[in-house]
Scaffold this motif. Structure first.
Motif, PDB file in Angstrom:
ATOM      1  N   ALA A  77     -52.614  42.679  -6.707  1.00  0.00           N
ATOM      2  CA  ALA A  77     -51.784  42.419  -5.538  1.00  0.00           C
ATOM      3  C   ALA A  77     -52.141  41.066  -4.948  1.00  0.00           C
ATOM      4  CB  ALA A  77     -52.004  43.507  -4.505  1.00  0.00           C
ATOM      5  N   ASP A  78     -51.283  40.619  -4.059  1.00  0.00           N
ATOM      6  CA  ASP A  78     -51.575  39.471  -3.236  1.00  0.00           C
ATOM      7  C   ASP A  78     -52.904  39.707  -2.520  1.00  0.00           C
ATOM      8  OD1 ASP A  78     -49.142  37.651  -2.953  1.00  0.00           O
ATOM      9  OD2 ASP A  78     -50.286  37.337  -1.101  1.00  0.00           O
ATOM     10  N   PRO A  85     -47.561  39.556 -10.707  1.00  0.00           N
ATOM     11  CA  PRO A  85     -47.388  40.798  -9.958  1.00  0.00           C
ATOM     12  C   PRO A  85     -46.384  41.730 -10.639  1.00  0.00           C
ATOM     13  CG  PRO A  85     -46.048  39.098  -8.969  1.00  0.00           C
ATOM     14  CD  PRO A  85     -46.671  38.492 -10.208  1.00  0.00           C
ATOM     15  N   TYR A  86     -45.760  41.285 -11.749  1.00  0.00           N
ATOM     16  CA  TYR A  86     -44.769  42.118 -12.442  1.00  0.00           C
ATOM     17  C   TYR A  86     -45.465  42.940 -13.515  1.00  0.00           C
ATOM     18  CZ  TYR A  86     -41.180  39.077 -10.416  1.00  0.00           C
ATOM     19  OH  TYR A  86     -40.379  38.374  -9.562  1.00  0.00           O
ATOM     20  N   MET A  87     -45.442  44.249 -13.327  1.00  0.00           N
ATOM     21  CA  MET A  87     -46.165  45.124 -14.247  1.00  0.00           C
ATOM     22  C   MET A  87     -45.533  45.150 -15.638  1.00  0.00           C
ATOM     23  SD  MET A  87     -48.668  46.356 -12.503  1.00  0.00           S
ATOM     24  CE  MET A  87     -48.943  45.554 -10.940  1.00  0.00           C
ATOM     25  N   TYR A 101     -43.781  58.461  -6.407  1.00  0.00           N
ATOM     26  CA  TYR A 101     -43.363  57.066  -6.331  1.00  0.00           C
ATOM     27  C   TYR A 101     -41.978  56.880  -6.939  1.00  0.00           C
ATOM     28  CZ  TYR A 101     -48.130  55.688  -5.168  1.00  0.00           C
ATOM     29  OH  TYR A 101     -49.336  55.535  -4.557  1.00  0.00           O
ATOM     30  N   ALA A 102     -41.130  56.172  -6.222  1.00  0.00           N
ATOM     31  CA  ALA A 102     -39.830  55.809  -6.781  1.00  0.00           C
ATOM     32  C   ALA A 102     -40.058  54.885  -7.972  1.00  0.00           C
ATOM     33  CB  ALA A 102     -38.995  55.110  -5.725  1.00  0.00           C
ATOM     34  N   PHE A 103     -39.315  55.122  -9.053  1.00  0.00           N
ATOM     35  CA  PHE A 103     -39.443  54.313 -10.261  1.00  0.00           C
ATOM     36  C   PHE A 103     -38.042  54.069 -10.814  1.00  0.00           C
ATOM     37  CE2 PHE A 103     -43.035  52.850 -12.666  1.00  0.00           C
ATOM     38  CZ  PHE A 103     -44.114  53.257 -11.894  1.00  0.00           C
ATOM     39  N   GLU A 159     -47.632  50.289 -14.805  1.00  0.00           N
ATOM     40  CA  GLU A 159     -47.485  50.327 -13.355  1.00  0.00           C
ATOM     41  C   GLU A 159     -48.010  51.657 -12.778  1.00  0.00           C
ATOM     42  OE1 GLU A 159     -43.723  48.879 -12.170  1.00  0.00           O
ATOM     43  OE2 GLU A 159     -44.271  48.779 -10.056  1.00  0.00           O
ATOM     44  N   PHE A 173     -51.799  51.373 -12.854  1.00  0.00           N
ATOM     45  CA  PHE A 173     -52.318  50.459 -11.832  1.00  0.00           C
ATOM     46  C   PHE A 173     -52.289  51.117 -10.456  1.00  0.00           C
ATOM     47  CE2 PHE A 173     -51.611  46.849  -8.829  1.00  0.00           C
ATOM     48  CZ  PHE A 173     -52.863  46.287  -8.960  1.00  0.00           C
ATOM     49  N   MET A 174     -51.195  51.786 -10.145  1.00  0.00           N
ATOM     50  CA  MET A 174     -51.100  52.420  -8.831  1.00  0.00           C
ATOM     51  C   MET A 174     -52.126  53.547  -8.697  1.00  0.00           C
ATOM     52  SD  MET A 174     -47.189  52.250  -7.599  1.00  0.00           S
ATOM     53  CE  MET A 174     -46.471  53.234  -8.843  1.00  0.00           C
ATOM     54  N   MET A 200     -55.422  51.888  -8.076  1.00  0.00           N
ATOM     55  CA  MET A 200     -55.454  51.360  -6.707  1.00  0.00           C
ATOM     56  C   MET A 200     -55.725  52.463  -5.697  1.00  0.00           C
ATOM     57  SD  MET A 200     -52.295  48.743  -6.160  1.00  0.00           S
ATOM     58  CE  MET A 200     -52.607  48.489  -4.411  1.00  0.00           C
ATOM     59  N   GLU A 201     -54.996  53.569  -5.869  1.00  0.00           N
ATOM     60  CA  GLU A 201     -55.130  54.681  -4.932  1.00  0.00           C
ATOM     61  C   GLU A 201     -56.529  55.276  -4.986  1.00  0.00           C
ATOM     62  OE1 GLU A 201     -51.914  56.953  -3.621  1.00  0.00           O
ATOM     63  OE2 GLU A 201     -51.825  54.872  -2.933  1.00  0.00           O
ATOM     64  N   GLY A 253     -44.005  39.213  -4.875  1.00  0.00           N
ATOM     65  CA  GLY A 253     -45.448  39.022  -4.978  1.00  0.00           C
ATOM     66  C   GLY A 253     -46.311  40.134  -4.410  1.00  0.00           C
ATOM     67  N   VAL A 254     -45.694  41.269  -4.107  1.00  0.00           N
ATOM     68  CA  VAL A 254     -46.441  42.342  -3.452  1.00  0.00           C
ATOM     69  C   VAL A 254     -46.856  43.389  -4.485  1.00  0.00           C
ATOM     70  CG1 VAL A 254     -46.214  44.136  -1.720  1.00  0.00           C
ATOM     71  CG2 VAL A 254     -45.199  41.928  -1.343  1.00  0.00           C
ATOM     72  N   ASP A 255     -47.964  44.087  -4.228  1.00  0.00           N
ATOM     73  CA  ASP A 255     -48.416  45.087  -5.205  1.00  0.00           C
ATOM     74  C   ASP A 255     -47.439  46.271  -5.251  1.00  0.00           C
ATOM     75  OD1 ASP A 255     -49.464  47.613  -3.770  1.00  0.00           O
ATOM     76  OD2 ASP A 255     -50.313  45.977  -2.602  1.00  0.00           O
ATOM     77  N   VAL A 302     -47.631  49.474  -4.934  1.00  0.00           N
ATOM     78  CA  VAL A 302     -47.667  50.527  -3.917  1.00  0.00           C
ATOM     79  C   VAL A 302     -47.013  50.025  -2.626  1.00  0.00           C
ATOM     80  CG1 VAL A 302     -49.161  51.984  -2.500  1.00  0.00           C
ATOM     81  CG2 VAL A 302     -49.733  51.601  -4.908  1.00  0.00           C
ATOM     82  N   ARG A 347     -43.230  49.855  -2.799  1.00  0.00           N
ATOM     83  CA  ARG A 347     -42.547  51.145  -2.615  1.00  0.00           C
ATOM     84  C   ARG A 347     -42.574  51.587  -1.164  1.00  0.00           C
ATOM     85  NH1 ARG A 347     -43.986  50.617  -7.669  1.00  0.00           N
ATOM     86  NH2 ARG A 347     -42.610  51.478  -9.262  1.00  0.00           N
ATOM     87  N   TYR A 373     -36.913  42.194  -8.677  1.00  0.00           N
ATOM     88  CA  TYR A 373     -37.449  43.399  -9.321  1.00  0.00           C
ATOM     89  C   TYR A 373     -36.272  44.296  -9.661  1.00  0.00           C
ATOM     90  CZ  TYR A 373     -42.081  42.147  -7.574  1.00  0.00           C
ATOM     91  OH  TYR A 373     -43.258  41.513  -7.312  1.00  0.00           O
ATOM     92  N   TYR A 383     -32.594  51.270  -6.604  1.00  0.00           N
ATOM     93  CA  TYR A 383     -32.698  51.962  -5.311  1.00  0.00           C
ATOM     94  C   TYR A 383     -31.493  51.679  -4.412  1.00  0.00           C
ATOM     95  CZ  TYR A 383     -37.610  51.860  -6.857  1.00  0.00           C
ATOM     96  OH  TYR A 383     -38.763  51.944  -7.586  1.00  0.00           O
TER      97      TYR A 383
END
Lengths: 313, 246
Positions: free
Chosen positions: A38-39, A191-193, A252-254, A294, A297-298, A301-302, B166-168, B170, B173, B195, B201
């Motif tokens: 992430a940033d 940042p693009y998985m 998570y929305a995907f 993705e 990674f999430m 992170m969690e 540029g955001v992760d 999580v 979402r 994206y 969405y």
């Protein structure tokens, strides 16, 4: 295989912020190595240290066999660095920028033309346009040309595709693939998985640390729970209703579906579907799926965030 | 039929001999999440500038929130919310100062603003950092604050220009949770993104290619029409043959 880049315990602090905290990894010759995070994860700090623009507080980094502190001058002539922020001269034209970088590195556009030809052909119609007037995709291509003009052995690309459209991103990654086949080692952050899956190996960074390093398929192997894709006719309410299910672990929305893990050892997905339908969600479909990068990674992170919260409590 | 929140008819913008936006016609319905996609240089930014009252068109018609883009650009600016990844809030101000600054700009009365400010900080869970300079806060926090500030004057329509760049994954979402919340409260959302999972969405998506709208429909319908698995595939099949790329 010989390592082109090695770091050992590299740390960097800015005031109270620990930007890098003991980062150690290595990149092999002609490897396409992705840094995902992430940033604020510390990616750019890491790239600046490797590009000899920043001194580490602790630890060492060796690039092309040379120490980034002692031998910074030699390293600079042999690497190509594309910073995260567009940093070509906005007031110079496309051609002037390229000629400038070639001259600085003591070469000419002609000398290594075959390396940049594929991209330069697309830039050529805008040869006399100022760099500041180019679109995002074109700026990125020009920046890569400028980083390649002296035929570097190692490319450091810091978020080259942020803010770039899907078509330009695809073309950019095809270009990286060609460069790797020419023997150029590439370290790239994104940042693009979906781009991570195009790398030979990937490092996940968060809060200055590397959470995991592996091949894309090795990374997804770290995802331990059964993962389900849930779809429904009504997508706006699916996420909140699914989250309110008592045994929901992650929701998570995907894209067109929602990815779901359950907190029970053996999830009862029939019960999940019944819960959704009793809460007014129609057209429910659930299937077991393989986790992607993705998802992994999430999950990493969690788990790191919850570990830290547990430590803070 | 309720009035459209955005309606354009052959909206065009030329710069010299170059036609940046080439006669686009579309409508956005109240309460809809409308994805406005396109390759870099397809004309999205120019179109957005016309719709937000920042640029007068060269031709065609457009109304936004009931106002005419030629005659009433100032009314448009007052009636919409706007958030972009590049500019949203002042890094040197605190969250509280940012809220009051933008509230002031939109002409909220000071008592109303004070109450709104407290409620917003509470709702966003930012009370603890209300007086910390924004620069020191994580990007995800800044974004949710920026989004709420864009909705401070309760506009019926909000423009989000690459809000999640540029955001992760999580944080990205969580941001879409906020978009859904706003939409379910009746706010119309006009959003751009690179994206392609986010395109899924949206209720409807338009894809601009070379200044024109090449396709406009729900993600499900677009995938069906282009025989594609994902919106990424739809986008690539439409945008790849683009002639101009600047």
């Amino acid at each position: 295989m010989s390592a082109v880049l090695i770091t050992d315990g590299v740390s960097k602090r800015f005031g109270k912020v620990e930007a890098l905290d003991g980062v150690g990894f290595s990149v092999d010759l002609a490897e396409l190595f992705g840094v995902i995070g992430a940033d604020g994860a510390g990616k750019s700090t890491l790239f600046r240290i490797l590009a000899t623009l920043l001194l580490p507080d602790a630890g060492r980094a060796r690039v092309l066999g040379l120490d980034t502190v002692d031998s910074y001058r030699m390293i600079r002539t042999r690497i190509g660095y594309m910073p995260g922020r567009f940093s070509l001269y906005q007031d110079l034209t496309v051609e002037e920028n390229l000629a400038f970088f070639a001259t600085v590195y003591g070469t000419t556009i002609k000398e290594n033309y075959e390396l940049i030809r594929d991209m330069y052909v697309q830039l050529e119609p805008f040869r006399t346009r100022r760099a500041g007037q180019l679109s995002g995709g074109m700026k990125q291509k020009l920046a890569l040309c400028c980083a390649l003009v002296h035929r570097p052995e190692l490319l450091l690309l810091d978020e080259p595709t942020t803010g770039v459209d899907a078509v330009s991103r695809l073309e950019f990654w095809q270009m990286l693939d060609r460069l790797r086949r020419l023997g150029i080692t590439i370290l790239v952050s994104t940042p693009y998985m979906d781009e991570a899956s195009r790398c030979d190996r990937v490092a996940f960074m968060q809060e200055g640390r590397i959470l995991a390093i592996d091949t894309p398929s090795g990374i997804t192997g770290l995802f331990s729970k059964p993962l389900f894709a849930v779809r429904a006719a009504e997508k706006h309410h699916l996420v909140p209703v699914l989250r309110s299910y008592p045994h929901a672990a992650s929701v998570y929305a995907f894209g067109s579906t929602v990815h779901y893990t359950d907190s029970r050892p053996s999830p009862d997905m029939g019960d999940v579907a019944a819960w959704l339908e009793s809460n007014g969600i129609g057209g429910v479909g659930i299937e077991r799926i393989k986790p992607g990068i993705e998802d992994t990674f999430m999950a990493l992170m969690e788990s790191m965030t919850s570990r830290r919260e547990a430590a803070d409590a | 039929m309720p009035e459209q929140v955005i309606h354009t008819d052959k909206l065009t913008k030329r710069f010299g001999t170059f036609t940046a936006v080439d006669g686009i016609s579309f409508s956005v319905r109240p309460g809809e999440i409308f994805g406005f996609l396109g390759a870099n240089g397809a004309g999205k930014t120019t179109a957005m500038k016309m719709l937000t009252g920042l640029l007068i068109p060269s031709g065609g018609l457009a109304t936004v929130a009931g106002f005419d883009v030629y005659r009433e650009p100032e009314s448009i600016k007052r009636s919409i919310g706007y958030m972009s990844q590049r500019f949203s809030l002042y890094d040197d101000l605190t969250p509280r100062e940012n809220i009051r600054f933008f509230g002031g700009i939109y002409g909220l009365a000071s008592k109303e603003l004070r109450e709104k400010c407290d409620r917003m900080l509470e709702r966003l869970d930012l009370k603890g950092v209300a007086d910390t300079r924004l620069a020191a806060l994580p990007l995800g926090w800044k974004q949710k604050l920026a989004f709420s500030v864009a909705l401070l004057h309760e506009p019926k329509l909000v423009f989000l220009d690459e809000p999640t760049g540029g955001v992760d994954p999580v944080t990205r979402r969580r941001f879409w949770d906020l978009i859904y919340q706003a939409a379910s409260g009746g706010v119309t959302v006009f959003v751009t993104t690179h994206y392609m999972d986010e395109a899924e969405y949206c209720d409807r998506v338009s894809i601009m290619v070379d200044g024109r709208i090449a396709a406009l429909d729900s993600p499900e319908e677009l995938k069906r029409r282009y025989d594609a698995e994902t919106m990424n595939d739809v986008f690539i099949s439409l945008a790849r043959p683009a002639r101009r790329s600047e």
